[in-house]
Design an enzyme around this catalytic site. Structure first.
Site, PDB file in Angstrom:
ATOM      1  N   ASN A   9      71.295  57.235  15.651  1.00  0.00           N
ATOM      2  CA  ASN A   9      69.848  57.064  15.774  1.00  0.00           C
ATOM      3  C   ASN A   9      69.389  56.159  14.636  1.00  0.00           C
ATOM      4  O   ASN A   9      69.309  56.597  13.492  1.00  0.00           O
ATOM      5  CB  ASN A   9      69.162  58.441  15.698  1.00  0.00           C
ATOM      6  CG  ASN A   9      67.654  58.332  15.735  1.00  0.00           C
ATOM      7  OD1 ASN A   9      67.101  57.268  16.040  1.00  0.00           O
ATOM      8  ND2 ASN A   9      66.973  59.424  15.428  1.00  0.00           N
ATOM      9  N   LYS A  11      66.548  55.022  14.116  1.00  0.00           N
ATOM     10  CA  LYS A  11      65.142  55.260  13.749  1.00  0.00           C
ATOM     11  C   LYS A  11      64.416  53.915  13.588  1.00  0.00           C
ATOM     12  O   LYS A  11      64.739  52.959  14.293  1.00  0.00           O
ATOM     13  CB  LYS A  11      65.055  56.114  12.488  1.00  0.00           C
ATOM     14  CG  LYS A  11      65.920  57.363  12.564  1.00  0.00           C
ATOM     15  CD  LYS A  11      65.590  58.376  11.514  1.00  0.00           C
ATOM     16  CE  LYS A  11      66.625  59.472  11.536  1.00  0.00           C
ATOM     17  NZ  LYS A  11      66.202  60.651  10.823  1.00  0.00           N
ATOM     18  N   HIS A  94      63.132  64.545  19.744  1.00  0.00           N
ATOM     19  CA  HIS A  94      63.543  64.450  18.339  1.00  0.00           C
ATOM     20  C   HIS A  94      62.436  65.052  17.470  1.00  0.00           C
ATOM     21  O   HIS A  94      61.252  64.863  17.737  1.00  0.00           O
ATOM     22  CB  HIS A  94      63.795  62.986  17.967  1.00  0.00           C
ATOM     23  CG  HIS A  94      64.496  62.854  16.648  1.00  0.00           C
ATOM     24  ND1 HIS A  94      63.848  63.008  15.455  1.00  0.00           N
ATOM     25  CD2 HIS A  94      65.791  62.596  16.342  1.00  0.00           C
ATOM     26  CE1 HIS A  94      64.721  62.856  14.457  1.00  0.00           C
ATOM     27  NE2 HIS A  94      65.910  62.604  14.983  1.00  0.00           N
ATOM     28  N   GLU A  96      61.214  64.221  14.759  1.00  0.00           N
ATOM     29  CA  GLU A  96      60.251  63.257  14.209  1.00  0.00           C
ATOM     30  C   GLU A  96      59.207  62.875  15.250  1.00  0.00           C
ATOM     31  O   GLU A  96      58.113  62.416  14.907  1.00  0.00           O
ATOM     32  CB  GLU A  96      61.008  62.029  13.657  1.00  0.00           C
ATOM     33  CG  GLU A  96      61.743  62.387  12.375  1.00  0.00           C
ATOM     34  CD  GLU A  96      62.938  61.511  12.036  1.00  0.00           C
ATOM     35  OE1 GLU A  96      63.091  60.433  12.628  1.00  0.00           O
ATOM     36  OE2 GLU A  96      63.728  61.940  11.174  1.00  0.00           O
ATOM     37  N   GLU A 166      69.457  70.003  15.985  1.00  0.00           N
ATOM     38  CA  GLU A 166      69.133  69.304  14.752  1.00  0.00           C
ATOM     39  C   GLU A 166      68.158  70.141  13.918  1.00  0.00           C
ATOM     40  O   GLU A 166      66.928  70.061  14.146  1.00  0.00           O
ATOM     41  CB  GLU A 166      68.490  67.952  15.068  1.00  0.00           C
ATOM     42  CG  GLU A 166      69.382  67.029  15.865  1.00  0.00           C
ATOM     43  CD  GLU A 166      69.035  65.579  15.581  1.00  0.00           C
ATOM     44  OE1 GLU A 166      69.873  64.862  15.040  1.00  0.00           O
ATOM     45  OE2 GLU A 166      67.898  65.178  15.881  1.00  0.00           O
ATOM     46  N   GLY A 172      67.819  63.933   7.420  1.00  0.00           N
ATOM     47  CA  GLY A 172      67.445  62.955   6.405  1.00  0.00           C
ATOM     48  C   GLY A 172      67.274  63.538   5.018  1.00  0.00           C
ATOM     49  O   GLY A 172      66.756  62.877   4.117  1.00  0.00           O
ATOM     50  N   SER A 211      72.096  65.083   8.606  1.00  0.00           N
ATOM     51  CA  SER A 211      72.857  64.597   7.452  1.00  0.00           C
ATOM     52  C   SER A 211      74.374  64.648   7.685  1.00  0.00           C
ATOM     53  O   SER A 211      75.144  64.974   6.782  1.00  0.00           O
ATOM     54  CB  SER A 211      72.477  65.378   6.190  1.00  0.00           C
ATOM     55  OG  SER A 211      71.096  65.203   5.905  1.00  0.00           O
ATOM     56  N   GLY A 233      70.866  58.476   9.284  1.00  0.00           N
ATOM     57  CA  GLY A 233      71.109  57.548   8.181  1.00  0.00           C
ATOM     58  C   GLY A 233      72.495  56.927   8.185  1.00  0.00           C
ATOM     59  O   GLY A 233      72.644  55.717   7.978  1.00  0.00           O
TER      60      GLY A 233
END
Ligand code: PEP
Length: 253
Positions: A9, A11, A94, A96, A166, A172, A211, A233
């Site tokens: 992802n 992002k 997700h 976010e 998740e 993150g 992570s 990330g």
């Protein structure tokens, strides 16, 4: 037997030049045996990623999608637009998007339906916040998020798809659920699906996100109900991401 799955992802990261370098490194990779791999890229770069990944086993996905077919929905992208760029599917739910864009369980279920109605894959993300975990509500929260889709569309719609657990507190943050913590939630999620359809529960890939890095992936993948990863990330580094893919390809699921 479930083929493992790893998604990257991106992002809201990357520009054309850095994307080209990353896509080029992924395209020639030899670490993709035994694992299905996808990257979820920002909408302005769907075309760039889709063209770069032609003749490559890596699928290109959207990070979110409108449940509507077309019309007055400023800022949204439709499933037909995804198809125009040969995308394979999209992330839905997700954290976010749930938190940052206020997406509800009902909206996530409608996005899921729009994708499956077009025979595209949906990666359904569920996860609890730290406050919910500390209040002992983890299983109630993730089950509610999952059942919102299952009750409307049935387990069969999920069977060939991917469910991503998740924990919000691990996304993150550098904090990762231990393999045992993640396994406990994955087993519970599979049991929720099994209550609807045992075959779907057995074929559904349940992947962990939060992570994940090259150095913690193998420990997570050693758990029986962890079938891969959704990687944020670390998916921006070709070497990290490919090492995670390689670790996923080595697990006998
Ligand atoms: C994600 O965005 O889905 C994610 C898991 O991010 P990260 O790997 O950076 O925690």
């Amino acid at each position: 037997m479930r083929q493992s799955w790893v998604g990257g992802n991106w992002k809201m990261n990357g520009l054309r030049e850095s994307n080209a370098a990353l896509l080029g490194a992924l395209k020639g990779a030899e670490q993709l045996a035994g694992v299905d791999v996808a990257i979820a890229v920002p909408a302005p770069y769907w075309q760039q990623a889709s063209e770069a990944m032609i003749d490559c086993a890596i699928n290109v996905m959207a990070q979110s999608i409108s449940p509507h077919a077309s019309g007055a929905y400023t800022g949204d992208c439709s499933v037909a637009m995804m198809q125009d760029f040969k995308l394979s599917g999209a992330l839905v739910g997700h954290s976010e998007r749930r938190q940052g864009a206020g997406e509800s369980d009902a909206l996530v279920a409608a996005q899921f339906a729009a994708l499956r109605g077009a025979d595209l894959s949906a990666v359904l993300c569920v996860g609890e916040t730290l406050a919910e975990r500390e209040a002992g509500e983890t299983l109630a929260v993730v089950s509610r998020q999952l059942v919102a889709v299952l009750e409307q569309y049935g387990a069969e719609a999920l069977a060939t798809g991917v469910l991503a657990y998740e924990p919000v507190w691990a996304i993150g943050t550098g904090l990762t659920a231990t393999p045992e913590q993640a396994q406990a939630v994955h087993a519970s999620l599979r049991a929720v699906v099994a209550a609807f359809d045992i075959d779907a529960a057995n074929t559904l890939r349940i992947v962990y996100g939060g992570s994940v890095k090259a150095d913690n992936a193998a420990g997570l993948f050693s758990m029986p109900d962890i079938d891969g990863a959704l990687v944020g990330g670390a998916s921006l580094s070709a070497s990290e991401f490919l090492a995670i893919c390689q670790a996923a390809g080595q697990i006998a699921l």
